[in-house]
Design an enzyme around this catalytic site. Structure first.
Site, mmCIF file in Angstrom:
data_model
loop_
_atom_site.group_PDB
_atom_site.id
_atom_site.type_symbol
_atom_site.label_atom_id
_atom_site.label_comp_id
_atom_site.label_asym_id
_atom_site.label_seq_id
_atom_site.Cartn_x
_atom_site.Cartn_y
_atom_site.Cartn_z
ATOM 1 N N ASP A 118 -10.343 0.739 34.939
ATOM 2 C CA ASP A 118 -11.535 1.517 34.321
ATOM 3 C C ASP A 118 -10.914 2.581 33.402
ATOM 4 O O ASP A 118 -10.216 3.604 34.060
ATOM 5 C CB ASP A 118 -12.335 2.213 35.621
ATOM 6 C CG ASP A 118 -13.449 3.180 35.003
ATOM 7 O OD1 ASP A 118 -13.563 3.471 33.960
ATOM 8 O OD2 ASP A 118 -14.125 3.545 35.998
ATOM 9 N N LYS B 297 -18.275 8.467 25.961
ATOM 10 C CA LYS B 297 -17.263 9.409 26.291
ATOM 11 C C LYS B 297 -16.165 9.672 25.366
ATOM 12 O O LYS B 297 -15.493 10.334 25.493
ATOM 13 C CB LYS B 297 -16.545 8.962 27.612
ATOM 14 C CG LYS B 297 -17.510 8.947 29.015
ATOM 15 C CD LYS B 297 -16.999 8.520 30.166
ATOM 16 C CE LYS B 297 -17.921 8.336 31.185
ATOM 17 N NZ LYS B 297 -18.737 9.483 31.670
#
Length: 414
Positions: free
Chosen positions: A208, A234
């Site tokens: 991740d 992000k």
């Protein structure tokens, strides 16, 4: 392709901040201090303008038209795939599946790669510090297959205990998972070492990378993992964008996860044949303008440079940590030796949500809660934390304003 509004030759924080319109606004009559970057980053003008230009000049669906607008939209969308592939040093653009984010990418691996391979008694290995998106999909496929989910431990500093993770890579483990950077602790995990140990045992590894790509260059070939998931919002890009990189041999062997248009060769009622990867995993109309924006975000990162970004963020992290330690009764949760600029903390006698609410009235945006990491909260024996997460467009002056506001609201609550 739009050029970035600024192309700094040195790290000029004020020139960079001028590219982020939202940073100049006020909240409750106070100058905004935005320290919730691990949740979502702010967007620079080139990203906003690229999306605006797409809708004004090029809006059409991709891969479905031979007219000029359709060709332009397709070129922009597939150009984003090319740029993302280079951004993470993928061996081939055809190993990059464009998704709505890490959650969709992880679920794709769970249902298309893991579920067909899992049998009763098998296991998936993750860690205590993972985001729910790197826990819940594995639980769901484990329930359907009779497999189990195991979690490798961490220590009180918030560091993964590598030798125990490796020891848990037993023969029944069919997939291993780990975040490159913790969204709560900022801990940077030893992904290359984990990948090396997984390869020795023939175990596929999913990483991740949501909290890594905004702060550091990523090279999936050097990391040695099998799957790498990332989220666009992000990393200066729009919401609803992201990607899954996977080794070609995995993608070729994985069945489609979603069915619909654009992921097929031919549809017949006696059987359907599917497109080659990555397109067989991209059913339906994608977030075209979003990926145009994400492409511009990548340009912006490259115009600033990760070496400069990393150096500035590490300075901010060290300074903010030092200032927070001056506050009586404050406990920092997670003090790993290697961190990205994320600081979770508590103050004795206060509740994280109360602190965050009062800080908002002072113009300071931070996160409170469990941060989609219940098992990690349980490990540290706390219901929630306050999280200040920084980005390269933040400043020391904002850290000072944050500390002043924190001392003020602490006094109100004590």
């Amino acid at each position: 392709m739009n050029a970035p509004a600024t192309t700094p030759t040195v790290f000029d924080i004020q020139r960079i901040r001028a590219d982020f319109p939202l940073l100049s606004r006020t909240v409750h009559g106070k100058p905004l201090v935005y320290f919730d970057n691990a949740n979502t980053s702010q967007k620079p003008l080139p990203v906003i303008e690229a999306m605006n230009e797409h809708y004004r000049e090029h809006n059409a669906n991709v891969s479905r038209a031979v007219h000029q607008l359709g060709e332009e939209a397709t070129a922009a969308y597939e150009g984003a795939r090319d740029k993302l592939a280079r951004f993470i040093n993928a061996p081939s653009r055809n190993e990059l599946v464009l998704t709505s984010g890490t959650t969709q990418a992880t679920n794709l691996v769970a249902y298309s790669y893991a579920l067909p391979r899992l049998q009763p008694g098998d296991a998936i290995l993750t860690t205590v510090m993972e985001h729910h998106a790197n826990i819940v999909p594995w639980q769901l496929v484990a329930q359907r297959s009779g497999a189990t989910v195991k979690a490798a431990p961490i220590d009180q500093r918030g560091e993964l205990i590598l030798e125990q993770y490796v020891a848990m890579l037993t023969p029944e483990v069919k997939l291993a998972c780990v975040s490159q950077v913790s969204n709560v602790l900022g801990t940077v995990n030893p992904v290359r070492e984990i990948a090396r140990e997984c390869r020795k045992r023939g175990i596929a590894l999913l990483v991740d990378g949501s909290q890594a790509v905004p702060h550091r260059p990523v090279d999936v070939q050097a990391l040695g993992c099998d799957f790498y998931a990332l989220t666009g919002h992000k990393m200066l890009g729009p919401t609803g964008t992201g990607a899954l990189w996977a080794r070609r041999e995995h993608l070729d062997a994985m069945p489609p996860f979603f069915g619909g248009g654009e992921m097929i060769r031919e549809v017949r009622f006696d059987g359907t044949s599917f497109a080659e990867a990555p397109h067989k995993f991209e059913a339906g109309t994608p977030n075209i303008a979003g990926f145009v924006g994400l492409s511009a975000a990548i340009d912006y990162y490259q115009s600033v440079g990760f070496e400069a970004i990393h150096a500035w963020e590490q300075q901010l992290l060290a300074y903010a940590t030092e200032r927070l330690r001056e506050i009586p009764g404050l406990r920092i949760i997670g003090e790993a030796a290697e961190k990205e600029p994320v600081i979770s903390f508590l103050i004795d006698g206060t509740q994280a949500t109360d602190l965050a609410t009062l800080l908002d009235l002072q113009g300071v945006a931070v996160r409170s809660g469990h941060h989609c990491a219940h098992p990690l909260m349980q490990f540290f024996g706390v219901p929630s934390t306050l999280r200040a997460s920084l980005a390269f467009y933040n400043t020391r002056e904002e850290v000072d304003a944050f500390i002043v506001a924190l001392l003020k609201v602490r006094k109100l609550l004590m």
